[in-house]
Design a protein around this motif. Structure first.
Motif, PDB file in Angstrom:
ATOM      1  N   ASP A 133       0.801  -1.216   0.000  1.00 62.48           N
ATOM      2  CA  ASP A 133       0.000   0.000   0.000  1.00 62.48           C
ATOM      3  C   ASP A 133       0.837   1.271   0.000  1.00 62.48           C
ATOM      4  N   ALA A 134       2.162   1.146  -0.034  1.00 67.22           N
ATOM      5  CA  ALA A 134       3.037   2.324  -0.027  1.00 67.22           C
ATOM      6  C   ALA A 134       3.168   2.862  -1.444  1.00 67.22           C
ATOM      7  N   PRO A 135       3.142   4.177  -1.644  1.00 67.37           N
ATOM      8  CA  PRO A 135       3.293   4.738  -2.997  1.00 67.37           C
ATOM      9  C   PRO A 135       4.701   4.519  -3.529  1.00 67.37           C
ATOM     10  N   SER A 136       4.814   4.440  -4.815  1.00 66.38           N
ATOM     11  CA  SER A 136       6.110   4.216  -5.449  1.00 66.38           C
ATOM     12  C   SER A 136       6.995   5.446  -5.296  1.00 66.38           C
ATOM     13  N   PRO A 137       8.264   5.262  -4.910  1.00 66.51           N
ATOM     14  CA  PRO A 137       9.169   6.409  -4.764  1.00 66.51           C
ATOM     15  C   PRO A 137       9.872   6.795  -6.057  1.00 66.51           C
ATOM     16  N   LEU A 138       9.598   6.108  -7.163  1.00 66.45           N
ATOM     17  CA  LEU A 138      10.267   6.429  -8.411  1.00 66.45           C
ATOM     18  C   LEU A 138       9.900   7.843  -8.869  1.00 66.45           C
ATOM     19  N   PRO A 139      10.871   8.577  -9.433  1.00 67.37           N
ATOM     20  CA  PRO A 139      10.590   9.956  -9.870  1.00 67.37           C
ATOM     21  C   PRO A 139       9.413  10.058 -10.825  1.00 67.37           C
ATOM     22  N   VAL A 140       9.310   9.101 -11.771  1.00 65.92           N
ATOM     23  CA  VAL A 140       8.223   9.172 -12.726  1.00 65.92           C
ATOM     24  C   VAL A 140       6.866   9.033 -12.029  1.00 65.92           C
ATOM     25  N   ASP A 141       6.814   8.199 -10.988  1.00 63.81           N
ATOM     26  CA  ASP A 141       5.565   8.028 -10.247  1.00 63.81           C
ATOM     27  C   ASP A 141       5.260   9.258  -9.374  1.00 63.81           C
ATOM     28  N   ARG A 142       6.303   9.861  -8.825  1.00 58.38           N
ATOM     29  CA  ARG A 142       6.081  11.071  -8.029  1.00 58.38           C
ATOM     30  C   ARG A 142       5.574  12.218  -8.900  1.00 58.38           C
ATOM     31  N   ILE A 143       6.117  12.349 -10.089  1.00 54.10           N
ATOM     32  CA  ILE A 143       5.651  13.391 -10.993  1.00 54.10           C
ATOM     33  C   ILE A 143       4.193  13.137 -11.386  1.00 54.10           C
ATOM     34  N   ALA A 144       3.846  11.878 -11.611  1.00 54.24           N
ATOM     35  CA  ALA A 144       2.458  11.556 -11.975  1.00 54.24           C
ATOM     36  C   ALA A 144       1.504  11.897 -10.828  1.00 54.24           C
ATOM     37  N   ARG A 145       1.905  11.568  -9.627  1.00 54.46           N
ATOM     38  CA  ARG A 145       1.040  11.901  -8.483  1.00 54.46           C
ATOM     39  C   ARG A 145       0.950  13.417  -8.290  1.00 54.46           C
ATOM     40  N   ALA A 146       2.053  14.114  -8.528  1.00 54.77           N
ATOM     41  CA  ALA A 146       2.034  15.572  -8.410  1.00 54.77           C
ATOM     42  C   ALA A 146       1.060  16.184  -9.408  1.00 54.77           C
ATOM     43  N   ARG A 147       1.017  15.640 -10.623  1.00 54.45           N
ATOM     44  CA  ARG A 147       0.060  16.141 -11.616  1.00 54.45           C
ATOM     45  C   ARG A 147      -1.382  15.915 -11.135  1.00 54.45           C
ATOM     46  N   ASP A 148      -1.636  14.749 -10.581  1.00 56.98           N
ATOM     47  CA  ASP A 148      -2.992  14.463 -10.083  1.00 56.98           C
ATOM     48  C   ASP A 148      -3.390  15.413  -8.944  1.00 56.98           C
ATOM     49  N   TYR A 149      -2.438  15.679  -8.068  1.00 55.49           N
ATOM     50  CA  TYR A 149      -2.728  16.588  -6.951  1.00 55.49           C
ATOM     51  C   TYR A 149      -3.009  17.996  -7.451  1.00 55.49           C
ATOM     52  N   LEU A 150      -2.253  18.439  -8.454  1.00 58.03           N
ATOM     53  CA  LEU A 150      -2.501  19.775  -8.996  1.00 58.03           C
ATOM     54  C   LEU A 150      -3.875  19.852  -9.657  1.00 58.03           C
ATOM     55  N   ALA A 151      -4.277  18.783 -10.338  1.00 57.93           N
ATOM     56  CA  ALA A 151      -5.600  18.774 -10.962  1.00 57.93           C
ATOM     57  C   ALA A 151      -6.703  18.871  -9.915  1.00 57.93           C
ATOM     58  N   ALA A 152      -6.442  18.342  -8.721  1.00 60.72           N
ATOM     59  CA  ALA A 152      -7.425  18.398  -7.637  1.00 60.72           C
ATOM     60  C   ALA A 152      -7.292  19.660  -6.799  1.00 60.72           C
ATOM     61  N   GLY A 153      -6.333  20.520  -7.125  1.00 59.60           N
ATOM     62  CA  GLY A 153      -6.149  21.744  -6.365  1.00 59.60           C
ATOM     63  C   GLY A 153      -5.346  21.570  -5.094  1.00 59.60           C
ATOM     64  N   ARG A 154      -4.711  20.426  -4.905  1.00 57.64           N
ATOM     65  CA  ARG A 154      -3.928  20.154  -3.698  1.00 57.64           C
ATOM     66  C   ARG A 154      -2.453  20.448  -3.976  1.00 57.64           C
ATOM     67  N   VAL A 155      -2.114  21.709  -3.975  1.00 59.47           N
ATOM     68  CA  VAL A 155      -0.742  22.122  -4.280  1.00 59.47           C
ATOM     69  C   VAL A 155       0.208  21.668  -3.181  1.00 59.47           C
ATOM     70  N   ASP A 156      -0.251  21.645  -1.931  1.00 58.13           N
ATOM     71  CA  ASP A 156       0.624  21.226  -0.843  1.00 58.13           C
ATOM     72  C   ASP A 156       1.044  19.768  -0.995  1.00 58.13           C
ATOM     73  N   ALA A 157       0.135  18.898  -1.432  1.00 59.33           N
ATOM     74  CA  ALA A 157       0.489  17.487  -1.642  1.00 59.33           C
ATOM     75  C   ALA A 157       1.426  17.341  -2.843  1.00 59.33           C
ATOM     76  N   ALA A 158       1.186  18.099  -3.911  1.00 57.22           N
ATOM     77  CA  ALA A 158       2.083  18.049  -5.066  1.00 57.22           C
ATOM     78  C   ALA A 158       3.478  18.534  -4.679  1.00 57.22           C
TER      79      ALA A 158
END
Length: 263
Positions: A185-210
């Motif tokens: 259940d832990a998120p992937s630490p790979l840079p490509v996965d972090r960038i993907a999650r950051a994009r999702d957070y920005l789409a949801a308006g969660r800049v702090d999580a991104a």
């Protein structure tokens, strides 16, 4: 002919004697021509209404006068309290509208303009740091759309080796990325996965999580500018939250009843 003349003369003599008697004696006239008695009607007096004397005004006891005065004073105090409460609520609503207007302008990347002076006047005494941060953010605006665009620019730079690492560090990093042990259940630490999650957070308006995802990337020099922009965005929203809280918690003046009793 002489006889006729004698008859006429006797008739005229009789009529003249009769006229003289009527004119001379009233009693003879009354007997010959009786008159109807004249009835004189006396006016009937209308009974006059006797005016009813007005009831004498009863004096009001002093206790009732004092009680009425106290009742009036209580009503006046209640009216003052309601007026002050309504004024306080209107002031609170005005402060909230001002805070919302500031947030809207900053979200759109627009300067505050005349709102700067109003914010300082209204909240400068309770949130000076928040006001300063909000004004600074409006003069150098950062929007979510800017953060999305900049993230797309830096995304390729996060896939390669860092500038500081040597060939041995690069080999170790690549080997580490090939084999990683983590919880399911832990998120992937790979840079490509972090960038993907950051994009999702920005789409949801969660800049702090991104920001948290991008700040954990190993290529810190490549993402330093983006991290600085994201932090400014987050700090501005924290300041706006504080301003809105101050507007919501603005105290309503309490009116205390004035004691008018004599000591």
């Amino acid at each position: 002919m002489p006889i006729l003349l004698m008859v006429l003369f006797a008739l005229l003599l009789g009529m003249g004697a009769m006229g003289w008697l009527v004119h001379r004696y009233d009693e003879v006239a009354d007997r010959l021509h009786p008159q109807k008695p004249v009835v004189v009607r006396q006016p009937v007096a209308t009974p006059r209404a006797i005016p009813t004397p007005a009831p004498a005004a009863m004096p009001i006891p002093a206790e009732q006068v004092d009680q009425r005065i106290e009742t009036l004073e209580d009503k006046v105090d209640q009216l003052d309290r309601k007026t002050q409460t309504a004024t306080g609520e209107a002031s609170r609503a005005e402060a909230l509208l001002l805070a919302f207007a500031a947030r809207r302008a900053i979200d759109r990347g627009q300067p505050l303009g005349y709102l700067e002076g109003l914010l300082r006047e209204r909240f400068g005494g309770v949130e000076p740091q928040g006001i300063a941060t909000a004004i600074s953010a409006s003069r150098q605006p950062v929007t979510i759309e800017q953060l999305r665009q900049q993230l797309d620019v830096i995304a390729p730079l996060t896939q390669g080796p860092t500038i500081e690492e040597g060939w041995w560090d690069g080999v170790r990093r690549e080997l580490g990325e090939m084999i990683r042990i983590r919880k399911a259940d832990a998120p992937s630490p790979l840079p490509v996965d972090r960038i993907a999650r950051a994009r999702d957070y920005l789409a949801a308006g969660r800049v702090d999580a991104a920001l948290a995802e991008v700040a954990r990337l190993p290529q810190q020099k490549a993402v330093a500018d983006w991290v600085a922009l994201a932090r400014r965005y987050v700090q501005a929203r924290v300041a706006l939250d504080k301003i809105e809280t101050a507007a919501l918690l603005q105290p309503v003046p309490v009116v205390q009843a004035i004691d008018t009793t004599d000591e």
